[in-house]
Enzyme design. Structure first.
Site, PDB file in Angstrom:
ATOM      1  N   ARG A  14      52.386 112.447  27.766  1.00 23.64           N
ATOM      2  CA  ARG A  14      53.300 112.596  28.885  1.00 23.64           C
ATOM      3  C   ARG A  14      53.535 113.842  29.391  1.00 23.64           C
ATOM      4  NH1 ARG A  14      56.729 109.064  25.843  1.00 23.64           N
ATOM      5  NH2 ARG A  14      56.479 106.965  26.809  1.00 23.64           N
ATOM      6  N   LYS A  47      47.936 119.920  42.522  1.00 26.31           N
ATOM      7  CA  LYS A  47      47.476 118.255  43.032  1.00 26.31           C
ATOM      8  C   LYS A  47      46.168 118.275  41.787  1.00 26.31           C
ATOM      9  CE  LYS A  47      48.127 117.481  47.798  1.00 26.31           C
ATOM     10  NZ  LYS A  47      47.093 117.222  48.942  1.00 26.31           N
ATOM     11  N   GLU A  64      36.097 125.981  52.978  1.00 32.83           N
ATOM     12  CA  GLU A  64      37.759 126.137  52.760  1.00 32.83           C
ATOM     13  C   GLU A  64      38.239 127.521  53.037  1.00 32.83           C
ATOM     14  OE1 GLU A  64      39.307 123.114  52.119  1.00 32.83           O
ATOM     15  OE2 GLU A  64      37.911 121.734  50.751  1.00 32.83           O
ATOM     16  N   LYS A  91      47.513 129.641  49.975  1.00 34.30           N
ATOM     17  CA  LYS A  91      47.880 128.265  49.679  1.00 34.30           C
ATOM     18  C   LYS A  91      49.376 128.410  48.691  1.00 34.30           C
ATOM     19  CE  LYS A  91      46.415 124.200  47.699  1.00 34.30           C
ATOM     20  NZ  LYS A  91      45.135 123.232  47.149  1.00 34.30           N
ATOM     21  N   GLU A 120      54.053 117.801  49.114  1.00 37.31           N
ATOM     22  CA  GLU A 120      53.502 117.437  50.626  1.00 37.31           C
ATOM     23  C   GLU A 120      54.176 116.415  51.266  1.00 37.31           C
ATOM     24  OE1 GLU A 120      48.989 117.384  50.484  1.00 37.31           O
ATOM     25  OE2 GLU A 120      49.104 115.790  51.901  1.00 37.31           O
ATOM     26  N   ARG A 135      52.475 121.097  53.775  1.00 38.35           N
ATOM     27  CA  ARG A 135      51.206 121.128  53.150  1.00 38.35           C
ATOM     28  C   ARG A 135      50.389 120.405  53.607  1.00 38.35           C
ATOM     29  NH1 ARG A 135      50.853 121.114  46.301  1.00 38.35           N
ATOM     30  NH2 ARG A 135      48.772 121.288  46.209  1.00 38.35           N
ATOM     31  N   ASN A 145      44.954 119.875  55.001  1.00 41.54           N
ATOM     32  CA  ASN A 145      44.156 118.634  55.351  1.00 41.54           C
ATOM     33  C   ASN A 145      43.295 119.034  56.576  1.00 41.54           C
ATOM     34  OD1 ASN A 145      44.769 117.432  52.761  1.00 41.54           O
ATOM     35  ND2 ASN A 145      46.637 116.549  53.740  1.00 41.54           N
ATOM     36  N   HIS A 173      40.120 117.135  57.171  1.00 44.40           N
ATOM     37  CA  HIS A 173      39.613 116.635  56.033  1.00 44.40           C
ATOM     38  C   HIS A 173      40.015 115.110  56.125  1.00 44.40           C
ATOM     39  CE1 HIS A 173      40.092 120.130  53.467  1.00 44.40           C
ATOM     40  NE2 HIS A 173      39.962 119.553  52.475  1.00 44.40           N
ATOM     41  N   HIS A 217      36.738 113.440  54.800  1.00 46.10           N
ATOM     42  CA  HIS A 217      36.638 112.330  53.851  1.00 46.10           C
ATOM     43  C   HIS A 217      36.124 111.079  54.365  1.00 46.10           C
ATOM     44  CE1 HIS A 217      40.694 114.017  51.699  1.00 46.10           C
ATOM     45  NE2 HIS A 217      39.506 114.557  51.118  1.00 46.10           N
ATOM     46  N   HIS A 259      31.691 118.319  49.518  1.00 44.76           N
ATOM     47  CA  HIS A 259      32.986 118.371  50.142  1.00 44.76           C
ATOM     48  C   HIS A 259      33.192 119.157  51.182  1.00 44.76           C
ATOM     49  CE1 HIS A 259      37.205 117.624  50.507  1.00 44.76           C
ATOM     50  NE2 HIS A 259      37.665 118.886  50.115  1.00 44.76           N
TER      51      HIS A 259
HETATM   52  N1  LIG Z   1      43.467 119.679  43.990  1.00 42.07           N
HETATM   53  C1  LIG Z   1      43.272 120.110  45.190  1.00 42.07           C
HETATM   54  O1  LIG Z   1      44.296 120.638  45.522  1.00 42.07           O
HETATM   55  C2  LIG Z   1      41.876 120.139  45.686  1.00 42.07           C
HETATM   56  C3  LIG Z   1      41.703 120.861  46.902  1.00 42.07           C
HETATM   57  C4  LIG Z   1      40.211 120.941  47.355  1.00 42.07           C
HETATM   58  C5  LIG Z   1      39.290 120.057  46.810  1.00 42.07           C
HETATM   59  N2  LIG Z   1      39.606 119.283  45.643  1.00 42.07           N
HETATM   60  C6  LIG Z   1      38.484 118.537  45.155  1.00 42.07           C
HETATM   61  O2  LIG Z   1      37.950 119.465  44.420  1.00 42.07           O
HETATM   62  C7  LIG Z   1      36.545 118.612  44.479  1.00 42.07           C
HETATM   63  C8  LIG Z   1      35.283 119.683  44.956  1.00 42.07           C
HETATM   64  O3  LIG Z   1      35.202 120.703  43.975  1.00 42.07           O
HETATM   65  P1  LIG Z   1      33.922 121.457  43.816  1.00 42.07           P
HETATM   66  O4  LIG Z   1      33.231 121.675  45.137  1.00 42.07           O
HETATM   67  O5  LIG Z   1      34.318 122.640  43.144  1.00 42.07           O
HETATM   68  O6  LIG Z   1      32.869 120.469  43.099  1.00 42.07           O
HETATM   69  P2  LIG Z   1      32.585 120.348  41.536  1.00 42.07           P
HETATM   70  O7  LIG Z   1      33.572 120.436  40.818  1.00 42.07           O
HETATM   71  O8  LIG Z   1      31.586 118.907  41.586  1.00 42.07           O
HETATM   72  O9  LIG Z   1      31.568 121.571  41.610  1.00 42.07           O
HETATM   73  C9  LIG Z   1      30.321 121.580  42.333  1.00 42.07           C
HETATM   74  C10 LIG Z   1      28.979 121.459  41.698  1.00 42.07           C
HETATM   75  O10 LIG Z   1      28.922 122.848  40.988  1.00 42.07           O
HETATM   76  C11 LIG Z   1      28.599 122.984  39.644  1.00 42.07           C
HETATM   77  N3  LIG Z   1      29.371 124.164  39.347  1.00 42.07           N
HETATM   78  C12 LIG Z   1      30.725 124.636  39.370  1.00 42.07           C
HETATM   79  N4  LIG Z   1      30.941 125.689  38.935  1.00 42.07           N
HETATM   80  C13 LIG Z   1      29.444 126.330  38.728  1.00 42.07           C
HETATM   81  C14 LIG Z   1      29.172 127.650  38.091  1.00 42.07           C
HETATM   82  N5  LIG Z   1      29.971 128.424  38.075  1.00 42.07           N
HETATM   83  N6  LIG Z   1      27.865 127.576  37.795  1.00 42.07           N
HETATM   84  C15 LIG Z   1      27.018 126.559  37.990  1.00 42.07           C
HETATM   85  N7  LIG Z   1      27.272 125.357  38.553  1.00 42.07           N
HETATM   86  C16 LIG Z   1      28.580 125.202  38.733  1.00 42.07           C
HETATM   87  C17 LIG Z   1      29.412 121.681  39.267  1.00 42.07           C
HETATM   88  O11 LIG Z   1      28.883 121.162  37.974  1.00 42.07           O
HETATM   89  C18 LIG Z   1      28.784 120.834  40.336  1.00 42.07           C
HETATM   90  O12 LIG Z   1      27.875 120.081  40.207  1.00 42.07           O
HETATM   91  C19 LIG Z   1      36.707 117.391  45.185  1.00 42.07           C
HETATM   92  O13 LIG Z   1      36.710 116.288  44.326  1.00 42.07           O
HETATM   93  C20 LIG Z   1      38.049 117.744  46.131  1.00 42.07           C
HETATM   94  O14 LIG Z   1      38.535 116.314  46.088  1.00 42.07           O
HETATM   95  C21 LIG Z   1      40.941 119.360  45.149  1.00 42.07           C
HETATM   96 ZN   LIG Z   2      39.216 120.409  50.584  1.00 41.22          ZN
END
Ligand SMILES: NC(=O)c1ccc[n+]([C@@H]2O[C@H](COP(=O)([O-])OP(=O)(O)OC[C@H]3O[C@@H](n4cnc5c(N)ncnc54)[C@H](O)[C@@H]3O)[C@@H](O)[C@H]2O)c1
Ligand SMILES: [Zn+2]
Ligand SMILES: NC(=O)c1ccc[n+]([C@@H]2O[C@H](COP(=O)([O-])OP(=O)(O)OC[C@H]3O[C@@H](n4cnc5c(N)ncnc54)[C@H](O)[C@@H]3O)[C@@H](O)[C@H]2O)c1
Ligand SMILES: [Zn+2]
Lengths: 370, 370
Positions: B125, B147, B189, B230, B240, B244, B248, B251, B255, B269
């Site tokens: 929890r 988030k 971003e 941010k 949000e 906030r 998006n 997005h 999406h 993404h």
């Molecule tokens: N929580 C939030 O506020 C928020 C905001 C924006 C995006 N997101 C989410 O984030 C995700 C996308 O994040 P992302 O683009 O980092 O994707 P990801 O975590 O899949 O990373 C992208 C790729 O890079 C690799 N990688 C990451 N760091 C590395 C490093 N230092 N060296 C080698 N490889 C590395 C990972 O293994 C993966 O294959 C989506 O799911 C999206 O919905 C969340």
């Molecule tokens: Zn994003």
């Protein structure tokens, strides 16, 4: 609303809510919701037993108030508090296109309340929900306080969220379709409140037990007093960093027994708690902390309620003391290897003891299995 | 600590935390954690790519500080944000017997940050967690703000919790092992923050883009400015309910494109967001809200970063406009059937529009697919 016999307010600031207790409240649910939460749609989560026994009344009442709703009916039983059915509930909420401002209704016992509450906590990162508890256990305990969750193979309730409901609506008449065994099981939690820190309530229970079981006005009063007690504890310690742990009186032993019997019909939650409370008192007496007559008085009271009070009464073959101890150590009330137990100095005088010697517990259990 | 180049504080009362940004911070992680959170054990959640590229450094640093840890390595990729792997992560935390006072470390990109953050929100929890973002996207966006969550067949990020980390540790040197394509995707971003409400930052990006991609001091500065932006938005609207949603920008279109391409390597993404931001500006210009030269300037900037800016550049065959519209309608930024979009009056002047006509969007998309 004429049917509201008792109102308990849980004053948690911007998460404050009311617990309404009364006869046939389910028939007023539509009107009550329409008045308090205008413009929402509703997703009802329930189990198949309650769907048969009580859902038609709720649907009729929502329809009469012109409220839109959809239903998710899950299998009844503790094993519903699983990843699988959590997934089904959440995906069902999303499939019904309920939005963040809409409300989930948990109609059922503690299993449905815990699962539906958790599903609302995580669907769309948090939706509001209303508890409509239909078991005695849920009306006096699980529907109040915002602990929600599911079970893990590693132990009960290890996965979840603190997510307070927006309203609790306890309809006394729903208890009419609950089995006597389930009613007795819930009664164990009623007794628990007296044992923790309210000896006067325990006296009152001794005097009013028959009326509570028969369904007179004492039943509603007992439920309201339990809710008020729980609300007070939750106000003091919403996320269980301190005193809220007292509500686990009898539960460390109880959970070990539930685990040992496979969370099955062999031993209901409250039955495990009943045996667990007797063990907690017995163990405290053995340690010279509590008078042993108190244990006797508790046993007598629980027996009258038709509850088990000894390990021998747990049906089937009990696991070894080692197995029980392993379950106890895995229970979440463990910190850094030392055993934490709720012990007591007597009826109404429970306390948290963080340094219980596992050896003392296991030799006590050995003796108790006779 | 000599390696900390920038500190951004997120002043969320009892949930306040710091974002530390600097070179080779992972090598200081053990010392930093030991100082800030004495007496904890650590559960590291990462993916197989990051486990190869960066985990050994973190382990060495925890070991040097004498901190106990265990690791859970999940497959890399968006499909890891699923019920199945959430279950694996949570059960892994419980199997490692981590307690409520212990800490989870999310070492990886946004996928790991979202998943591990959500797992910490619901294991026992709620446990604390530390973000150690290793992708540009995670360093400027997903690791900040609390988030967390997973995807549903009904849409992205529809299941989750608001759960703030206790610390964010962004090591710039981890970006050295990130692929150029992933770096560019994260850069979308970065640009987004300028487009929302900071034209001056967009200017600055136009001037410093080369240095940010090459890895000079402007890179750390860009990341710090994004985090500060941010943090400011999150302070104003943690869950949000209002502003906030501006984050998006791009997005809703993005999406829909991600969904259409199966959340696969076909479209990352940030690539979807890049196209989406251009579409959002183009649509706003078409509605007479924004000057169309702005769209041109944004396209030029994103192109230099190697990002796609048109539907035609999305690899493979795009679904029908109807399919895209269905995905848009299912996106969570929908309230009571009316389409909510982030529109704009120009660079740095985005706003929330809750009454967008679906027909205008679909005929715009028809034109844009050329
Ligand atoms: N929580 C939030 O506020 C928020 C905001 C924006 C995006 N997101 C989410 O984030 C995700 C996308 O994040 P992302 O683009 O980092 O994707 P990801 O975590 O899949 O990373 C992208 C790729 O890079 C690799 N990688 C990451 N760091 C590395 C490093 N230092 N060296 C080698 N490889 C590395 C990972 O293994 C993966 O294959 C989506 O799911 C999206 O919905 C969340
Ligand atoms: Zn994003
Ligand atoms: N969240 C908390 O704070 C908290 C506190 C105590 C217990 N709990 C949880 O509550 C659960 C136990 O709750 P419970 O005893 O209500 O179990 P339950 O929900 O399984 O209900 C017991 C049985 O009675 C049936 N039932 C319920 N209401 C009925 C009605 N009105 N008519 C006919 N049948 C009815 C159910 O279908 C079920 O078969 C456990 O999972 C326990 O962990 C949670
Ligand atoms: Zn209980």
């Amino acid at each position: 609303m004429a049917n509201i016999a008792h109102t308990v307010h849980v004053g948690l600031g911007d998460r404050a809510y009311d617990i309404l207790i009364g006869d046939r409240l389910l028939d007023d649910a539509g009107a009550l919701l329409a008045e308090r939460f205008p413009g929402r749609r509703y997703g009802i989560i329930t189990d198949d037993n309650v769907a048969k026994a009580q859902l038609p009344r709720l649907l009729a009442s929502l329809d009469a108030a012109g409220l839109q709703h959809s239903e998710i009916v899950l299998p009844a039983g503790e094993s519903t508090k699983s990843w699988d059915l959590l997934g089904q509930a959440v995906e069902g909420i999303l499939a019904a296109r309920l939005e963040r401002g809409d409300l989930i209704i948990a109609l059922g016992g503690g299993v449905i309340g815990d699962l539906a509450g958790f599903a609302s906590a995580i669907a769309r990162r948090g939706m509001g929900f209303v508890q409509m508890p239909t078991s005695l256990l849920a009306q006096v305990d699980s529907s109040v306080g915002g602990k929600t969750g599911i079970n893990s193979p590693h132990g009960k309730n290890l996965i979840g969220a603190f997510h307070q409901p927006k309203l609790v609506l306890a309809d006394l008449s729903t208890l009419d379709t609950l089995s006597p065994r389930q009613f007795a099981s819930g009664y164990a939690e009623v007794v628990k409140y007296g044992l923790i820190d309210d000896e006067a309530f325990f006296f009152w229970l001794e005097e009013n037990q028959a009326e509570i079981f028969a369904g007179g006005p004492a039943r509603g009063e007992a439920i309201a007093r339990c809710c008020a007690h729980k609300a007070r504890v939750v106000l003091e310690d919403e996320t269980e960093l301190g005193v809220r742990a007292l509500l686990n009186l009898g539960h460390t032993f109880g959970h070990a027994l539930e685990k040992d019997t496979g969370y099955s019909d062999r031993l209901l939650h409250g039955e495990g708690v009943a045996v667990g409370m007797v063990l907690a008192h017995g163990f405290s007496a053995r340690q010279g902390l509590a008078p042993s007559q108190d244990t006797g008085r508790i046993v007598a009271h629980l027996k009258k309620a038709g509850l088990p009070t000894t390990l021998a009464e747990v049906p089937g073959t009990l696991g070894s003391t080692e197995a029980l101890m392993a379950a106890i150590a895995q229970d979440k009330k463990v910190s850094r290897g030392a055993l934490t137990f709720i012990l007591t100095r007597g009826i109404g005088r429970a306390f948290i003891e963080k340094n219980v010697d596992p050896k003392a517990v296991s030799s006590f259990l050995d003796d108790m299995r006779g």
